[in-house]
Design an enzyme around this catalytic site. Sequence first.
Site, PDB file in Angstrom:
ATOM      1  N   LYS A   1       0.865  -1.188   0.000  1.00 17.82           N
ATOM      2  CA  LYS A   1       0.000   0.000   0.000  1.00 17.82           C
ATOM      3  C   LYS A   1       0.900   1.236   0.000  1.00 17.82           C
ATOM      4  CE  LYS A   1      -3.895   2.005   2.548  1.00 17.82           C
ATOM      5  NZ  LYS A   1      -4.236   2.768   1.348  1.00 17.82           N
TER       6      LYS A   1
ATOM      7  N   CYS B   1      -1.227  11.321  -7.053  1.00 19.19           N
ATOM      8  CA  CYS B   1      -1.413  12.186  -5.883  1.00 19.19           C
ATOM      9  C   CYS B   1      -1.578  13.634  -6.350  1.00 19.19           C
ATOM     10  CB  CYS B   1      -0.204  12.127  -4.950  1.00 19.19           C
ATOM     11  SG  CYS B   1       0.259  10.493  -4.379  1.00 19.19           S
TER      12      CYS B   1
ATOM     13  N   ASN C   1       5.189   1.073  -2.826  1.00 18.16           N
ATOM     14  CA  ASN C   1       4.470   2.180  -3.459  1.00 18.16           C
ATOM     15  C   ASN C   1       4.655   3.435  -2.616  1.00 18.16           C
ATOM     16  OD1 ASN C   1       1.813   3.894  -3.741  1.00 18.16           O
ATOM     17  ND2 ASN C   1       1.901   2.636  -5.583  1.00 18.16           N
TER      18      ASN C   1
ATOM     19  N   THR D   1      -6.624   4.013 -11.055  1.00 18.98           N
ATOM     20  CA  THR D   1      -8.085   4.015 -11.168  1.00 18.98           C
ATOM     21  C   THR D   1      -8.608   5.154 -12.048  1.00 18.98           C
ATOM     22  OG1 THR D   1      -8.180   5.287  -9.115  1.00 18.98           O
ATOM     23  CG2 THR D   1      -8.483   2.901  -8.949  1.00 18.98           C
TER      24      THR D   1
END
Length: 300
Positions: free
Chosen positions: A44, A128, A98, A191
């Site tokens: 994560k 981000c 990540n 995504t």
Amino acid sequence: MNLSVDFAGVKMKNPVTTASGTFGSGEEFSEYVDLNRLGAVTTKGVANVPWPGNDTPRVCETYGGMLNAIGLQNPGIDTFVSRDIPFLKKYDTNIIVNVCGKTPEEYIEVVDRLANEDVSMLEINISCPNVKAGGIAFGQDPKLVEQITSKIKDHAKQPVIMKLSPNVTDITEMAKAAEAGGADAVSLINTLTGMKIDINRRTFALANKTGGMSGPAVKPVAVRMVYQVANAVNIPILGMGGIRTAEDALEFIMAGAAMVAVGTANFNNPAATTDVIDGIAEFMDKNGVKDINELIGCVK
């Protein structure tokens, strides 16, 4: 039969890893999956300090997938180094970390902290929001992509994978910018931005209003983007987006991905990664393929 691949100089026993954010750092899945069998575990996202994430509700189901607006909640690099890396080192698998941040300095702080840690690769989440550029994601501007890649490469001791956002007009522009900045590899897709409305409550299903859509519904978009990027750059690709089965994974591999990541499927089948590995081996056996590398980018 050879399932191993060389991914940006890192030897992987097979081309399957986990998609960041869907597998934690492996511990909660380790009772369901033999982590030794995976080519790599992708963790994560980790930031320089703990991030609380977004308000709830922040996950909802959609046709053929899900939306999430977790907001990259994570415990920060200190906890990650002291807790998660030692856990993963117990297994015979590569570790892909990540990395996320809101400014170039935040990314670099994490990259510097990982320089002397025994991890295989860094995957940089450039979806981000860049607070210094008015909130636009790093990955939505090719100039920013090249700049942040170059800065990270100046500091990184491990090979760098830039994770590309699909929420752009031309994914190949972003991939070329990452390559120009010195990236060792790219991963795609992250995504797609989506929204769901709860008609009974007459409000948004997610507190954040929008979220990242993942799952089988995004796969055709992801395969198309992997194919485009494979034909635009000379660095390897980690493909992802809706992979549930070996057939799904093989589409990405034939489109040009040297590795694949299983993400949303982990939530309803914790053994999805090993099912995919077994299925790829079965396909190769059935079709007389001796080496997985014969299949990478075989569709032109």
